[in-house]
Structures are given as structure tokens and as C-alpha cells.
Design an enzyme around this catalytic site. Structure first.
Site, mmCIF file in Angstrom:
data_model
loop_
_atom_site.group_PDB
_atom_site.id
_atom_site.type_symbol
_atom_site.label_atom_id
_atom_site.label_comp_id
_atom_site.label_asym_id
_atom_site.label_seq_id
_atom_site.Cartn_x
_atom_site.Cartn_y
_atom_site.Cartn_z
ATOM 1 N N GLU A 9 -11.399 4.180 -1.027
ATOM 2 C CA GLU A 9 -12.040 4.904 -2.059
ATOM 3 C C GLU A 9 -11.011 5.388 -2.801
ATOM 4 O O GLU A 9 -10.859 6.602 -3.543
ATOM 5 C CB GLU A 9 -13.092 6.042 -1.564
ATOM 6 C CG GLU A 9 -14.189 5.395 -0.770
ATOM 7 C CD GLU A 9 -15.391 6.158 -0.996
ATOM 8 O OE1 GLU A 9 -15.537 6.978 -1.812
ATOM 9 O OE2 GLU A 9 -16.399 5.841 -0.090
HETATM 10 C C1 LIG Z 1 -11.864 0.404 6.765
HETATM 11 C C2 LIG Z 1 -12.095 -0.183 5.312
HETATM 12 C C3 LIG Z 1 -13.262 0.165 4.914
HETATM 13 C C4 LIG Z 1 -13.405 0.076 3.375
HETATM 14 N N1 LIG Z 1 -14.599 0.083 2.847
HETATM 15 C C5 LIG Z 1 -14.683 -0.189 1.371
HETATM 16 C C6 LIG Z 1 -16.242 -0.507 1.149
HETATM 17 O O1 LIG Z 1 -17.055 0.159 1.586
HETATM 18 N N2 LIG Z 1 -16.298 -0.758 -0.295
HETATM 19 C C7 LIG Z 1 -15.278 -1.298 -1.039
HETATM 20 O O2 LIG Z 1 -15.396 -1.698 -2.106
HETATM 21 N N3 LIG Z 1 -13.945 -1.298 -0.293
HETATM 22 C C8 LIG Z 1 -13.756 -0.696 0.889
HETATM 23 N N4 LIG Z 1 -12.431 -0.894 1.037
HETATM 24 C C9 LIG Z 1 -11.400 -1.377 0.412
HETATM 25 C C10 LIG Z 1 -10.535 -0.094 0.070
HETATM 26 O O3 LIG Z 1 -11.051 0.655 -0.921
HETATM 27 C C11 LIG Z 1 -8.975 -0.848 -0.300
HETATM 28 O O4 LIG Z 1 -8.618 -1.311 0.561
HETATM 29 C C12 LIG Z 1 -8.237 0.195 -1.235
HETATM 30 O O5 LIG Z 1 -8.723 0.379 -2.213
HETATM 31 C C13 LIG Z 1 -6.805 -0.623 -1.293
HETATM 32 O O6 LIG Z 1 -6.695 -1.666 -2.023
HETATM 33 P P1 LIG Z 1 -5.905 -2.925 -1.185
HETATM 34 O O7 LIG Z 1 -6.150 -2.618 0.088
HETATM 35 O O8 LIG Z 1 -6.280 -4.220 -1.897
HETATM 36 O O9 LIG Z 1 -4.559 -2.401 -1.366
HETATM 37 P P2 LIG Z 1 -3.731 -2.759 -2.651
HETATM 38 O O10 LIG Z 1 -4.330 -2.454 -4.046
HETATM 39 O O11 LIG Z 1 -3.083 -4.281 -2.689
HETATM 40 O O12 LIG Z 1 -2.423 -1.568 -2.497
HETATM 41 C C14 LIG Z 1 -1.445 -1.915 -1.768
HETATM 42 C C15 LIG Z 1 -0.416 -0.599 -1.695
HETATM 43 O O13 LIG Z 1 0.038 -0.512 -2.961
HETATM 44 C C16 LIG Z 1 -0.102 0.643 -3.744
HETATM 45 N N5 LIG Z 1 -0.362 0.514 -4.823
HETATM 46 C C17 LIG Z 1 -1.318 -0.360 -5.521
HETATM 47 N N6 LIG Z 1 -1.317 -0.149 -6.976
HETATM 48 C C18 LIG Z 1 -0.522 0.956 -7.364
HETATM 49 C C19 LIG Z 1 -0.011 1.755 -8.314
HETATM 50 N N7 LIG Z 1 -0.354 1.408 -9.736
HETATM 51 N N8 LIG Z 1 1.083 2.800 -8.210
HETATM 52 C C20 LIG Z 1 1.276 3.306 -7.014
HETATM 53 N N9 LIG Z 1 0.965 2.328 -5.757
HETATM 54 C C21 LIG Z 1 0.117 1.351 -6.055
HETATM 55 C C22 LIG Z 1 -1.353 1.287 -2.965
HETATM 56 O O14 LIG Z 1 -1.538 2.470 -2.778
HETATM 57 C C23 LIG Z 1 -0.946 0.562 -1.334
HETATM 58 O O15 LIG Z 1 -0.250 1.690 -0.868
HETATM 59 C C24 LIG Z 1 -12.257 -0.508 2.482
HETATM 60 C C25 LIG Z 1 -11.099 -0.647 3.233
HETATM 61 C C26 LIG Z 1 -10.798 -0.198 4.424
HETATM 62 C C27 LIG Z 1 -9.639 -0.628 5.244
#
Ligand SMILES: Cc1cc2nc3c(=O)[nH]c(=O)nc-3n(C[C@H](O)[C@H](O)[C@H](O)COP(=O)(O)OP(=O)(O)OC[C@H]3O[C@@H](n4cnc5c(N)ncnc54)[C@H](O)[C@@H]3O)c2cc1C
Length: 380
Positions: free
Chosen positions: A364
Site C-alpha cells: 500500500e
Molecule cells: C504480500 C503482499 C501483498 C500485496 N497486496 C497487494 C494488493 O492486494 N493489491 C495490490 O494492488 N498490490 C499489492 N501488493 C503490491 C505492493 O503494493 C507493491 O509490492 C508495492 O507497492 C511496491 O511495488 P514493487 O514491489 O513493484 O516495488 P518497486 O516499485 O519496484 O520498488 C522497489 C524499491 O524501489 C523503491 N522506489 C520505487 N520508486 C521510488 C521512488 N520514486 N523514490 C524512492 N524509492 C523508490 C521502493 O520503495 C522499493 O524499495 C502486495 C505486495 C505484497 C508483497
């Protein structure tokens, strides 16, 4: 010791008492077995629905509880102290009802909301994609307008309740117009052309599945478009403002559970001839844990009270999510420390709390993204 809560009404006190009762009788006996076997606790959500705990912040006219957000969040906190996976799934269910409750037409609300709010149907929120998490506007799952509705093609990722939910609040691209080209749909799980990947093998929250979803020319009727075409991203983000507060409350519940266990243990365990809590080094560690839990709770209550008063609360929701989830990570890690070697085993729940706390800093909106929201709001 149960948390002493300042609540706005006697009804709210009764709700907290009911939640503690359900949590102790329904959740506590099942948590270890289901987390270990990674199996979904079938009877739990119907039981929460019967108790009225799945719909608390929504209007009574559609079967909701009509409770202030500050009450709903404290209920979530109580659930999370017993079983974080169930509290997260409850929070996500509530998040998935948000679009219809706030942007649906009266006809759409009358048709679907009562079942959603009673817990007859369980929801999921489907925004993330394999290549678009933090950068949600980069999503590519496509909804093409056709006669009578839309054809959906593409993949979604990381869906809490995936494969288990009855409906999916889906965000898909209806035009190439960047952030303005995304729309929101309420998708039935039985939709032809919709399938799910196998559950992710996670560090924690193992009893509730997280899956991908694949849309292969899936037809969604036009009446399932929520809001206007192109309005999807603002709907998704305003849902997340509320959802983030749910995650903050879950984090505080986890931290409170870990603190309670740590204090109980520190009062029992002896070393060098006295209780370990009476060694100042350990006593101060536990004091810092208590201070972190109390202050984290205060941040989410502040944001919730602003929301209840109809004031803007987006920045405060990000502050609450950031502070509460970082506190949960630290407090649960320190709880393992209080238990010494035993903390590193599965004989006590503190190791589970620590594994569960980690995800609250990620989903989130990661805590980096919360800082981005706060910085942007400060920068105007
Ligand atoms: C157990 C679990 C349940 C989930 N449930 C849901 C759900 O029900 N519905 C749903 O839609 N999603 C869900 N998610 C997805 C979750 O919201 C995303 O994993 C999260 O938003 C991060 O996206 P990403 O994994 O693609 O990481 P990325 O966006 O690739 O980020 C990787 C890293 O880079 C950092 N980063 C990225 N952009 C920036 C920036 N501009 N500045 C600084 N740092 C940055 C991030 O903070 C992170 O540390 C779930 C994830 C998990 C693991």
C-alpha cells in the site's frame, strides 16, 4: 494487558469487546496451524462478517456498520494483535469496497454493496502489476471498449485474497493517456478468461494467498465500470489514503502483540538473580518499545479523526503509515531480543510478528513512497 482505549461512544466500547471475544475464540486457536500449513482459514471471514466486523466504516443503509474510522481502525488493531494475515485481509476487503461505495451509482451500490459489506462476498484490490508497483500509473493491463462492455487483457500482480476473493476491484488502462487513461472495474471472480497464478511463497501472512491474475480477453459488462472512464487512478489513490490507515493500524496491533508478549516474558525470565525486566538495559528497551507503540497509535488516530471530521488527511495517512510500520519493525525485532534464543524459535509468536511487520513497510505504498507523498505535500 488489554489496551485502554479512548473511544467516542459506548457502542464503540462494545465493538472492541466483541472484537476481543471473536479474536480470542475464533482467531487465536487457529493462527499457528494455518500460518504453518499456509492454508486459508475458511470459517474465519464468515464469522467476522456475522459479527459485523467486515463493514464497520461503511454506511448503514447498505448494511455497513456506520462507525467512525477511528473505531474501525482500532478494531483492525485488535485483530492484528492476534492474527495479522486476517487483519490485512479484512483491511484489503474494506479497501476493495471503497470504489463502489464512493464512486458507484445508486443502482450499482444497491446491487452489490450489501453482499460485500455483510461479508457474503469477499473482495480484493488489484492495482499492482509485475512492472508497475510504486509507479502505478505505468500499469498496462488493457480494457478495450466493445459492444456492451470491455474486453480485459493483461496481468496483475500481488493480489491479497487472490483466487479466494469473490470480486476484484480492478484498475486497467482504457486509453494511452498516461495517468488519465486508467479506469476502475468491479470484476466477478467467475468471469470467463480470468485465471490466477499459484500463491506467492511469502515470508509472513502465509494463511492468506497473494497471487497474480491473468485476463485473457475477459468480458466485463459496462455496468461494472465504477466511476467515469479515466477516473481510475484518483479512485485508486483515494482508496489507498484510507487503506494506508488500515495498514498503520495493523502495524500497531502487531507491535502491541509483540510488546505484550515481551513484557510478560521479561517479568518471568530471570538472569543474574533477578527478573530480566529489572535489569535497566532490558527495562529501557521495553520502555522504548511501549513509547513507540503509543506514539504510532497516536499518529493513525490523528489521521483517522481528521478523516472522520471531513478534513484532508492524505499527508497524515502517509505519516501514520510510515511511523507505525517502522515502529512495528523495530518493536517486533526488539521483542525477539527480549526473548533471547527462544525468540529465534517458533515456540513463541514473536518471530512471526517480526516476519509480519516487514511487509507493512512495503505494501500500500512503500515507506519511500510515503516520504514522497509527505515531501510533495510540504513542497506544495
Ligand atoms: C504480500 C503482499 C501483498 C500485496 N497486496 C497487494 C494488493 O492486494 N493489491 C495490490 O494492488 N498490490 C499489492 N501488493 C503490491 C505492493 O503494493 C507493491 O509490492 C508495492 O507497492 C511496491 O511495488 P514493487 O514491489 O513493484 O516495488 P518497486 O516499485 O519496484 O520498488 C522497489 C524499491 O524501489 C523503491 N522506489 C520505487 N520508486 C521510488 C521512488 N520514486 N523514490 C524512492 N524509492 C523508490 C521502493 O520503495 C522499493 O524499495 C502486495 C505486495 C505484497 C508483497
Amino acid at each position: 494487558m488489554p489496551v485502554e482505549r479512548l473511544l467516542p461512544s459506548q457502542e464503540a466500547h462494545d465493538l472492541i469487546a466483541l472484537t476481543r471475544d471473536v479474536a480470542d475464540k475464533v482467531l487465536r486457536p487457529k493462527v499457528d496451524a494455518h500460518e504453518k500449513s499456509e492454508t486459508f482459514p475458511d470459517g474465519v471471514f464468515p464469522a467476522l462478517g456475522r459479527a459485523g466486523l467486515l463493514s464497520l466504516p461503511y454506511p448503514e443503509e447498505f448494511g455497513g456498520g456506520g462507525q467512525p474510522y477511528e473505531v474501525y481502525l482500532q478494531v483492525l488493531e485488535e485483530l492484528a494483535a492476534r492474527w495479522a494475515a486476517v487483519a490485512v485481509a479484512t483491511s484489503v476487503h474494506s479497501l476493495s469496497c471503497f470504489a463502489l461505495a464512493t464512486h458507484g451509482t445508486t443502482e450499482q451500490q444497491a446491487k452489490w454493496l450489501p453482499d460485500m459489506l455483510s461479508g457474503n462476498t469477499i473482495g480484493a484490490y488489484s492495482l499492482s502489476e509485475p512492472q508497475a508497483g510504486s509507479d502505478a500509473a505505468a500499469l498496462t493491463c488493457k480494457a478495450t471498449a466493445v459492444d456492451g462492455g470491455f474486453r480485459i487483457n493483461g496481468s496483475k500482480a500481488w493480489i491479497t485474497n487472490g483466487g479466494r476473493a469473490d470480486f476484484y476491484t480492478l484498475f486497467a488502462r482504457t486509453s494511452d493517456d498516461g495517468p488519465r487513461g486508467i479506469s476502475c472495474f468491479l470484476v466477478d471472480s467467475a468471469t470467463e478468461g480470468l485465471s490466477f497464478g499459484k500463491p506467492e511463497e511469502k515470508m509472513g501472512l502465509r494463511a492468506v494467498p497473494t497471487t497474480s491474475a491473468h485476463y485473457d480477453d475477459a468480458f466485463v459488462d459496462a455496468e461494472r465500470l465504477i466511476g467515469q472512464t479515466g477516473q481510475g487512478l484518483p479512485i485508486a489513490f483515494s482508496a489507498l489514503d484510507s487503506g494506508r490507515l488500515g495498514i498503520a493500524a495493523v502495524a500497531v496491533g502487531l507491535a502491541q502483540g509483540a510488546l505484550d508478549d515481551a513484557v510478560a516474558y521479561a517479568k518471568e525470565r530471570k538472569a543474574f538473580g533477578k527478573r530480566i525486566i529489572d535489569h535497566q538495559g532490558l527495562g529501557f528497551l521495553v520502555a522504548d518499545m511501549a513509547a513507540a507503540v503509543d506514539s504510532a497509535r497516536a499518529t493513525y488516530l490523528d489521521a483517522a479523526r481528521r478523516r472522520d471530521a471531513g478534513l484532508p488527511y492524505s499527508r497524515q495517512a502517509s505519516v501514520a503509515k510510515l511511523i507505525a510500520t517502522d515502529a512495528a519493525m523495530k518493536v517486533t525485532t526488539d521483542a525477539v531480543q527480549v526473548f533471547g534464543g527462544y525468540g529465534y524459535t517458533q515456540d513463541f509468536p514473536v518471530e512471526r510478528y517480526m516476519r509480519e511487520a516487514k511487509i507493512t513497510q512495503i505494501f500500500e505504498g512503500t515507506n519511500q513512497i510515503q516520504r514522497l507523498v509527505i515531501a510533495r505535500s510540504l513542497a506544495g
